[in-house]
Design an enzyme around this catalytic site. Structure first.
Site, PDB file in Angstrom:
ATOM      1  N   GLY A  22      -9.951   1.497  -9.085  1.00  0.00           N
ATOM      2  CA  GLY A  22      -8.511   1.285  -9.110  1.00  0.00           C
ATOM      3  C   GLY A  22      -8.136  -0.089  -8.599  1.00  0.00           C
ATOM      4  O   GLY A  22      -8.971  -0.831  -8.079  1.00  0.00           O
ATOM      5  N   GLY A  24      -4.918  -2.351  -6.492  1.00  0.00           N
ATOM      6  CA  GLY A  24      -3.710  -2.328  -5.687  1.00  0.00           C
ATOM      7  C   GLY A  24      -3.089  -3.707  -5.650  1.00  0.00           C
ATOM      8  O   GLY A  24      -3.497  -4.614  -6.374  1.00  0.00           O
ATOM      9  N   GLY A  25      -2.102  -3.884  -4.776  1.00  0.00           N
ATOM     10  CA  GLY A  25      -1.413  -5.144  -4.709  1.00  0.00           C
ATOM     11  C   GLY A  25      -2.220  -6.266  -4.089  1.00  0.00           C
ATOM     12  O   GLY A  25      -1.975  -7.437  -4.360  1.00  0.00           O
ATOM     13  N   PHE A  26      -3.210  -5.917  -3.261  1.00  0.00           N
ATOM     14  CA  PHE A  26      -3.928  -6.934  -2.510  1.00  0.00           C
ATOM     15  C   PHE A  26      -5.439  -6.796  -2.615  1.00  0.00           C
ATOM     16  O   PHE A  26      -6.178  -7.622  -2.079  1.00  0.00           O
ATOM     17  CB  PHE A  26      -3.523  -6.882  -1.037  1.00  0.00           C
ATOM     18  CG  PHE A  26      -2.043  -6.923  -0.854  1.00  0.00           C
ATOM     19  CD1 PHE A  26      -1.369  -8.120  -0.891  1.00  0.00           C
ATOM     20  CD2 PHE A  26      -1.311  -5.758  -0.698  1.00  0.00           C
ATOM     21  CE1 PHE A  26       0.008  -8.166  -0.745  1.00  0.00           C
ATOM     22  CE2 PHE A  26       0.064  -5.788  -0.555  1.00  0.00           C
ATOM     23  CZ  PHE A  26       0.728  -6.999  -0.580  1.00  0.00           C
ATOM     24  N   VAL A  29     -10.652  -1.707  -5.912  1.00  0.00           N
ATOM     25  CA  VAL A  29     -11.655  -0.773  -5.400  1.00  0.00           C
ATOM     26  C   VAL A  29     -12.642  -0.471  -6.519  1.00  0.00           C
ATOM     27  O   VAL A  29     -12.242  -0.112  -7.630  1.00  0.00           O
ATOM     28  CB  VAL A  29     -11.014   0.533  -4.887  1.00  0.00           C
ATOM     29  CG1 VAL A  29     -12.082   1.459  -4.323  1.00  0.00           C
ATOM     30  CG2 VAL A  29      -9.986   0.224  -3.808  1.00  0.00           C
ATOM     31  N   ARG A 136       1.321   3.798   9.282  1.00  0.00           N
ATOM     32  CA  ARG A 136       2.377   3.075   8.571  1.00  0.00           C
ATOM     33  C   ARG A 136       2.444   3.343   7.071  1.00  0.00           C
ATOM     34  O   ARG A 136       3.262   2.748   6.377  1.00  0.00           O
ATOM     35  CB  ARG A 136       2.272   1.556   8.804  1.00  0.00           C
ATOM     36  CG  ARG A 136       2.415   1.167  10.261  1.00  0.00           C
ATOM     37  CD  ARG A 136       2.926  -0.242  10.418  1.00  0.00           C
ATOM     38  NE  ARG A 136       2.053  -1.228   9.805  1.00  0.00           N
ATOM     39  CZ  ARG A 136       2.331  -2.526   9.790  1.00  0.00           C
ATOM     40  NH1 ARG A 136       3.427  -2.968  10.345  1.00  0.00           N
ATOM     41  NH2 ARG A 136       1.500  -3.382   9.226  1.00  0.00           N
ATOM     42  N   ASN A 142      -2.740   9.141   0.121  1.00  0.00           N
ATOM     43  CA  ASN A 142      -3.684   8.652   1.121  1.00  0.00           C
ATOM     44  C   ASN A 142      -4.456   9.775   1.790  1.00  0.00           C
ATOM     45  O   ASN A 142      -5.142   9.548   2.796  1.00  0.00           O
ATOM     46  CB  ASN A 142      -2.959   7.802   2.173  1.00  0.00           C
ATOM     47  CG  ASN A 142      -2.749   6.378   1.699  1.00  0.00           C
ATOM     48  OD1 ASN A 142      -3.481   5.884   0.846  1.00  0.00           O
ATOM     49  ND2 ASN A 142      -1.743   5.708   2.238  1.00  0.00           N
ATOM     50  N   ASP A 155      -6.811   4.522   4.307  1.00  0.00           N
ATOM     51  CA  ASP A 155      -5.947   3.331   4.307  1.00  0.00           C
ATOM     52  C   ASP A 155      -5.161   3.181   5.599  1.00  0.00           C
ATOM     53  O   ASP A 155      -3.948   3.119   5.608  1.00  0.00           O
ATOM     54  CB  ASP A 155      -4.985   3.363   3.118  1.00  0.00           C
ATOM     55  CG  ASP A 155      -4.675   1.957   2.618  1.00  0.00           C
ATOM     56  OD1 ASP A 155      -5.237   1.007   3.173  1.00  0.00           O
ATOM     57  OD2 ASP A 155      -3.880   1.815   1.679  1.00  0.00           O
TER      58      ASP A 155
END
Length: 473
Positions: A22, A24-26, A29, A136, A142, A155
């Site tokens: 997958g 993500g924004g940053f 994986v 957070r 998650n 995460d």
């Protein structure tokens, strides 16, 4: 908007690339196979455009922090961390399934199963809080499942803190599970905002939708934020959900933080009472003992970013948050401290699952402290509480400036063995360390500030007066 293509998987010695899991924004994986011991692992790799010297330093500190959490049976295990030959930091993690986050939307998960998952995940969150760490980004996606169906929370703030360093924005907010005060940017997160997110996640697993998502109506981010601000939780809509469970989840999602349970553990205990009401065996609340949290954090590097949980006040100037999509990732751990039932299922999936399989009787060595793990289903571990004597206060802080770095030092106010300094600066929210010195990096023309308190057995004393230094332009 079209999603970007995954980055090129790095060449990692001892690992063979299989396929993309997958993006993500940053980070991306990837699924790799580790050559020795042979097993499949998830490898999270930062995007090259996000990498700076500061990010590398933070990445190392976060990896060290995750290693401390990696003893809990309901937090995803991190096996190792490093930097690839092309300069991208990466984490090698336990390979788990995202089946739970896909399942709740297509079928009703039985209430006792949701309670078991919630109590185990809540125990993991509580253990992190005792170590001074806020997740957070608590949400269903998650929560992953091991090969034998054990839930693990993934995460733990790594993407959020790294993104903060890269973009200078406070990230890590998933709107449907965020408390009103987080959406309003009143706080980057507190224990009670995590109580909200945890309750919203449990609600979602029961209802098949997030608490403020209305079937057949507009559910844009602005719509959700408006409903969350009013905090009028809709009924779950299931006859098999006890009214007591609905009431406790609604209370945990109260608009006013003070009206919510004080800790995630308080909500976990309420969920256990619902199990008894339903006539099912209570799920063990696996929470680390206080000595572990104090010892493990104090042994970390001085610059490890530990998010303060003793106070909701954040001394960093507020920065507007932006919502981020689900990051496909997994990070994790194992440790047990209480037990009122026999754990169901065994695990032989690599080192992490072997650790879980024998968790009942193997002692866990964590940092400088040894925790003796409870034997048998009837044993309840004792949480260590020592006397609540007066906590000393740091009164004099000196500074030495070198270029754009300021080293702050202070005299020992009379701390005891096991005490630590809890530090807030203009660059970090909170960090805990034992050394009476701390260096803050800034930019020309910045005003760099620091305040310090003594943390004793998880309790924060009075803070020092803030010391500020203006850097030359």
């Amino acid at each position: 908007m079209a999603r970007r293509l995954p980055s090129q998987p790095p060449v990692l010695p001892g690992f063979s690339y299989l396929h993309v899991l997958g993006s993500g924004g940053f980070a991306d994986v990837f699924l790799y196979e580790q050559n020795m011991p042979r097993r499949k692992v998830a490898v999270k790799v930062m995007l090259s455009e996000m990498v700076t010297d500061q990010v590398r330093q933070m990445f190392q500190a976060e990896a060290n922090l995750m290693a401390q959490l990696s003893t809990h049976p309901s937090i995803l295990t991190v096996y190792e961390a490093g930097v690839s030959s092309d300069g991208r930091p990466y984490l090698v993690m336990e390979f788990c399934s995202s089946a739970l986050s896909e399942r709740y939307r297509r079928e009703r998960i039985p209430v006792p199963e949701v309670l078991r998952v919630a109590i185990r995940v809540g125990s993991a969150i509580e253990t992190a809080h005792r170590a001074g760490i806020l997740h957070r980004d608590i949400k269903p996606s998650n929560i992953l499942l091991t090969a034998y169906g054990h839930p693990v929370l993934s995460d733990f703030g790594i993407a959020a803190s790294l993104a903060d360093a890269v973009t200078q924005e406070a990230v890590g907010m998933s709107i449907p599970w965020s408390a009103p005060e987080v959406l309003h940017d009143d706080t980057p997160g507190t224990v009670r905002s995590e109580v909200w997110a945890f309750a919203a996640t449990v609600y979602t697993l029961l209802a098949g939708r997030s608490p403020f998502e209305l079937p057949g109506e507009q559910n844009r981010p602005s719509d959700l934020m408006s409903r969350i601000d009013r905090a009028r939780v809709q009924p779950i809509g299931r006859a098999d959900v006890p009214a007591s469970l609905e009431r406790m989840l609604q209370a945990a999602m109260s608009r006013k933080p003070d009206a919510r349970p004080e800790s995630v553990l308080d909500l976990v205990h309420q969920l256990q009472s619902v199990e008894s009401e339903l006539g099912v065996s209570q799920t063990a609340a696996e929470v680390a003992m206080d000595d572990w949290a104090r010892t493990s954090v104090s042994d970390l590097e001085d610059k490890t970013r530990v998010r303060g949980v003793a106070t909701a006040v954040n001394r960093i100037p507020r920065r507007r948050r932006r919502a981020v999509g689900d990051d496909v990732v997994a990070i994790a751990p194992v440790l047990r401290s209480t037990g009122s039932e026999r754990r169901t299922g065994s695990s032989t999936h690599g080192q992490a699952d072997q650790a879980r399989k024998f968790r009942w009787w193997l002692p866990a060595l964590i940092g400088a402290g040894v925790l003796v793990v409870g034997l048998g289903s009837a044993l309840t571990a004792t949480l260590v509480q020592s006397g609540r004597g007066d906590i000393p206060v740091v009164t004099n802080i000196e500074s030495v400036t070198s270029g754009t770095s300021v080293e702050f030092t202070w005299d020992d106010p009379g701390i005891l063995p096991g005490d630590n300094y809890q530090i807030s600066t203009s660059a970090i929210e909170s960090t805990i360390q034992s050394r009476a010195a701390f260096t803050v990096d800034g930019e020309p023309g910045d005003t760099v500030c620091i305040s310090i308190s003594v943390n004793r057995e998880g309790r924060e004393g009075a803070r020092s007066n803030e010391k500020c230094v203006e850097l030359a332009p």
